[in-house]
Design a protein around this motif. Structure first.
Motif, PDB file in Angstrom:
ATOM      1  N   VAL A 149       0.774  -1.173   0.043  1.00  0.00           N
ATOM      2  CA  VAL A 149      -0.098  -0.092   0.111  1.00  0.00           C
ATOM      3  C   VAL A 149       0.825   1.211   0.064  1.00  0.00           C
ATOM      4  O   VAL A 149       0.516   2.244  -0.528  1.00  0.00           O
ATOM      5  N   GLY A 150       2.006   1.349   0.649  1.00  0.00           N
ATOM      6  CA  GLY A 150       2.898   2.327   0.609  1.00  0.00           C
ATOM      7  C   GLY A 150       4.148   2.078   1.600  1.00  0.00           C
ATOM      8  O   GLY A 150       4.156   0.967   1.903  1.00  0.00           O
ATOM      9  N   VAL A 151       4.813   3.278   1.871  1.00  0.00           N
ATOM     10  CA  VAL A 151       5.959   3.060   2.861  1.00  0.00           C
ATOM     11  C   VAL A 151       5.834   4.264   3.842  1.00  0.00           C
ATOM     12  O   VAL A 151       5.567   5.212   3.408  1.00  0.00           O
ATOM     13  N   LEU A 152       6.182   3.863   5.108  1.00  0.00           N
ATOM     14  CA  LEU A 152       6.158   4.717   6.399  1.00  0.00           C
ATOM     15  C   LEU A 152       7.664   5.020   6.741  1.00  0.00           C
ATOM     16  O   LEU A 152       8.494   4.145   6.889  1.00  0.00           O
ATOM     17  N   ASN A 153       7.995   6.413   6.855  1.00  0.00           N
ATOM     18  CA  ASN A 153       9.379   6.770   6.932  1.00  0.00           C
ATOM     19  C   ASN A 153       9.138   7.632   8.408  1.00  0.00           C
ATOM     20  O   ASN A 153       8.383   8.532   8.459  1.00  0.00           O
ATOM     21  N   VAL A 154      10.206   7.363   9.272  1.00  0.00           N
ATOM     22  CA  VAL A 154      10.560   8.457  10.201  1.00  0.00           C
ATOM     23  C   VAL A 154      12.076   8.691  10.321  1.00  0.00           C
ATOM     24  O   VAL A 154      12.824   7.978   9.961  1.00  0.00           O
ATOM     25  N   HIS A 155      12.184   9.808  10.888  1.00  0.00           N
ATOM     26  CA  HIS A 155      13.383  10.725  10.790  1.00  0.00           C
ATOM     27  C   HIS A 155      13.569  11.096  11.915  1.00  0.00           C
ATOM     28  O   HIS A 155      13.071  11.900  12.827  1.00  0.00           O
ATOM     29  N   THR A 156      14.997  11.418  12.534  1.00  0.00           N
ATOM     30  CA  THR A 156      15.292  12.236  13.787  1.00  0.00           C
ATOM     31  C   THR A 156      16.655  13.096  13.449  1.00  0.00           C
ATOM     32  O   THR A 156      17.422  12.877  12.347  1.00  0.00           O
ATOM     33  N   ALA A 178      -2.123   0.222   6.767  1.00  0.00           N
ATOM     34  CA  ALA A 178      -2.321  -0.301   5.221  1.00  0.00           C
ATOM     35  C   ALA A 178      -3.639  -0.697   4.926  1.00  0.00           C
ATOM     36  O   ALA A 178      -4.165  -0.164   3.839  1.00  0.00           O
ATOM     37  N   GLY A 179      -4.621  -1.415   5.849  1.00  0.00           N
ATOM     38  CA  GLY A 179      -5.925  -1.878   5.204  1.00  0.00           C
ATOM     39  C   GLY A 179      -7.019  -0.366   5.293  1.00  0.00           C
ATOM     40  O   GLY A 179      -7.537  -0.580   4.363  1.00  0.00           O
ATOM     41  N   ALA A 180      -6.570   0.344   6.372  1.00  0.00           N
ATOM     42  CA  ALA A 180      -7.598   1.637   6.291  1.00  0.00           C
ATOM     43  C   ALA A 180      -7.260   2.256   5.028  1.00  0.00           C
ATOM     44  O   ALA A 180      -8.204   2.863   4.112  1.00  0.00           O
ATOM     45  N   LEU A 181      -6.111   2.576   4.535  1.00  0.00           N
ATOM     46  CA  LEU A 181      -5.365   3.445   3.531  1.00  0.00           C
ATOM     47  C   LEU A 181      -5.816   2.598   2.179  1.00  0.00           C
ATOM     48  O   LEU A 181      -6.522   3.476   1.289  1.00  0.00           O
ATOM     49  N   ASN A 182      -5.734   1.360   2.172  1.00  0.00           N
ATOM     50  CA  ASN A 182      -6.330   0.602   1.066  1.00  0.00           C
ATOM     51  C   ASN A 182      -7.806   0.900   0.600  1.00  0.00           C
ATOM     52  O   ASN A 182      -8.319   0.827  -0.431  1.00  0.00           O
ATOM     53  N   GLN A 183      -8.543   0.803   1.931  1.00  0.00           N
ATOM     54  CA  GLN A 183     -10.072   0.919   1.763  1.00  0.00           C
ATOM     55  C   GLN A 183     -10.308   2.167   1.033  1.00  0.00           C
ATOM     56  O   GLN A 183     -11.096   2.415   0.501  1.00  0.00           O
ATOM     57  N   ALA A 184      -9.535   3.155   1.713  1.00  0.00           N
ATOM     58  CA  ALA A 184     -10.014   4.825   1.074  1.00  0.00           C
ATOM     59  C   ALA A 184      -9.467   4.677  -0.269  1.00  0.00           C
ATOM     60  O   ALA A 184     -10.069   5.221  -1.110  1.00  0.00           O
ATOM     61  N   ARG A 185      -8.217   4.118  -0.803  1.00  0.00           N
ATOM     62  CA  ARG A 185      -7.811   4.339  -2.096  1.00  0.00           C
ATOM     63  C   ARG A 185      -9.002   3.371  -2.973  1.00  0.00           C
ATOM     64  O   ARG A 185      -9.422   4.146  -3.941  1.00  0.00           O
ATOM     65  N   LEU A 186      -9.617   2.336  -2.531  1.00  0.00           N
ATOM     66  CA  LEU A 186     -10.664   1.605  -3.287  1.00  0.00           C
ATOM     67  C   LEU A 186     -11.774   2.424  -3.511  1.00  0.00           C
ATOM     68  O   LEU A 186     -12.203   2.499  -4.268  1.00  0.00           O
ATOM     69  N   HIS A 187     -12.026   3.144  -2.295  1.00  0.00           N
ATOM     70  CA  HIS A 187     -13.408   4.070  -2.538  1.00  0.00           C
ATOM     71  C   HIS A 187     -13.033   5.292  -3.171  1.00  0.00           C
ATOM     72  O   HIS A 187     -14.132   5.888  -4.111  1.00  0.00           O
TER      73      HIS A 187
END
Length: 410
Positions: A149-156, A178-187
């Motif tokens: 679904v995507g990539v999550l990045n954190v930086h310091t 990812a599950g929620a983002l995927n549902q939002a993308r499909l919607h």
């Protein structure tokens, strides 16, 4: 703008080996994420809230949420910690490019405590000011069974050793989000498809009305007038015959025959505008071959398999091929083109390729845009989708253009 002080200083003290958050904090963060994903927001608000939750609850300074776009060929920044939220929708990374692109392609986390500039996978993005941050962790966001679904990045800002526990926490958050983002993308895709369908219905009705008006005008101004003139010449021939003037009879009948021929030609042209009669006579393969021959402005090579399809599918493919060849002649500056048709593995496939100037599809926003270098692809996209198919455009400046239509066929 100077980045915030690292959370490790103002919340957890200066220790660099401590985890991003303690056990109680982990539970609270995960509960917040679960509650957020259950609220069902759109893609960008959800991604922005996830970035805020992570940076507020952990010893990180910024968070970026990159989401796989609809082409599934690149990542788009969908959520970020301020002030980088101003770059949402503007930053894009092809799969395999940069650390995030590498993580998306290989589905494997990457942790860089320091020296990311020397990592061969790292590509600086000026808008995200990577030089301001020392350490980073990049985590794939996936849904079962393994869909990216995507990539999550954190930086310091200061150097941090991300523990295995930290990586696992981020992976769990990534899976939840990812599950929620995927549902939002499909919607969003469904809503876009519905809007496209509504526009297409409106265009079809408008086109039908315009076509009806055009045909009424053609019949009134063309066929009707010629038939009236034909009647006049037949009456004149009849009077001449009664007066015993065979020369005048012959002249009037000759003109009547010419008018009849013109009326028949105009009638065939009007009928051809509704349904190409060549499809009835020759089938789709023969019709496409005839179409190529009737475009003398460009040399067109044909590779056509003799398969018959349902009538509405044949009309759609013929019209798409017709518009493609017209576009090649008008816009591509090509010297040659290739027209291919076949049915393979349960799908009918039509391809029109040229060796013309081409264009940058990424810069124009893809085939959904009606202003793509004059190609007018919107109508072809909608015509393909109306018969359950998909239209794909591949082009590069100086490398020609290939339009491919695939329609599932049983």
């Amino acid at each position: 703008m100077t980045p915030r002080l690292p959370m490790s200083q103002h919340r957890n003290g200066p220790a660099l080996v401590r985890g991003l958050v303690d056990r109680d904090g982990e539970v609270a963060l995960l509960l917040d994420v679960i509650q957020l994903t259950a609220s069902g927001p759109e893609v960008e608000p959800l991604a922005a809230e996830v970035a805020r939750l992570i940076t507020d609850a952990t010893a990180t300074d910024v968070c970026f949420v990159h989401v796989l776009d609809d082409t599934e060929g690149s990542l788009t920044l969908a959520g970020a910690t301020p002030p980088f939220d101003q770059q949402v929708g503007r930053v894009r990374l092809p799969l395999g490019v940069g650390v995030s692109g590498w993580v998306a392609k290989h589905r494997t986390p990457v942790v860089l405590p320091e020296g990311k500039g020397s990592d061969p996978r790292y590509v600086p993005i000026a808008e995200l000011r990577g030089a301001d941050f020392v350490s980073m962790a990049s985590i794939p966001m996936e849904v079962d069974p393994g869909g990216l679904v995507g990539v999550l990045n954190v930086h310091t800002v200061e150097r941090r050793e991300f523990l295995q526990r930290d990586v696992e926490l981020l992976r769990v958050i990534g899976r939840l989000v990812a599950g929620a983002l995927n549902q939002a993308r499909l919607h969003r895709r469904l809503a876009a498809r519905e809007r496209m369908h509504e526009r297409f219905v409106e265009q079809v009705i408008a086109t039908q009305e315009a076509e009806h008006r055009r045909m009424a005008g053609d019949i009134h101004d063309g066929i009707s007038q010629r038939l009236i003139s034909l009647s006049y010449h037949l009456d004149a021939a009849s009077h001449a015959a009664g007066g015993g003037d065979p020369t005048e009879v012959t002249a009037q009948l000759t003109q009547a025959r010419e008018l009849l021929g013109l009326a028949l030609d105009e009638a065939r042209s009007a009928i051809g505008g509704l349904r190409p009669p060549v499809l009835d006579d020759l089938g789709l393969a023969g019709g496409l071959a005839s179409l190529a021959r009737s475009t003398p402005q460009i040399e067109t090579e044909v590779e056509l398999a003799d398969h018959r399809l349902p009538e509405h599918v044949e009309i759609a493919l013929y019209r798409i091929a017709q518009e493609c060849l017209q576009n090649v002649v008008k816009h591509s500056r090509a010297s040659s083109a290739t027209l291919r048709f076949d049915v393979v593995d349960g799908s009918a496939r039509l391809e029109v390729a040229d060796d013309g100037t081409g264009f940058d599809t990424a810069a124009t926003g893809g085939p959904g845009r009606d202003d793509v270098r004059g190609y007018g692809l919107q109508s072809m996209v909608e015509r393909a989708e109306l018969v359950g198919g998909h239209l794909d455009v591949r082009s590069q400046p100086g490398a020609g253009t290939t339009v491919t239509v695939t329609v599932p066929y049983r």
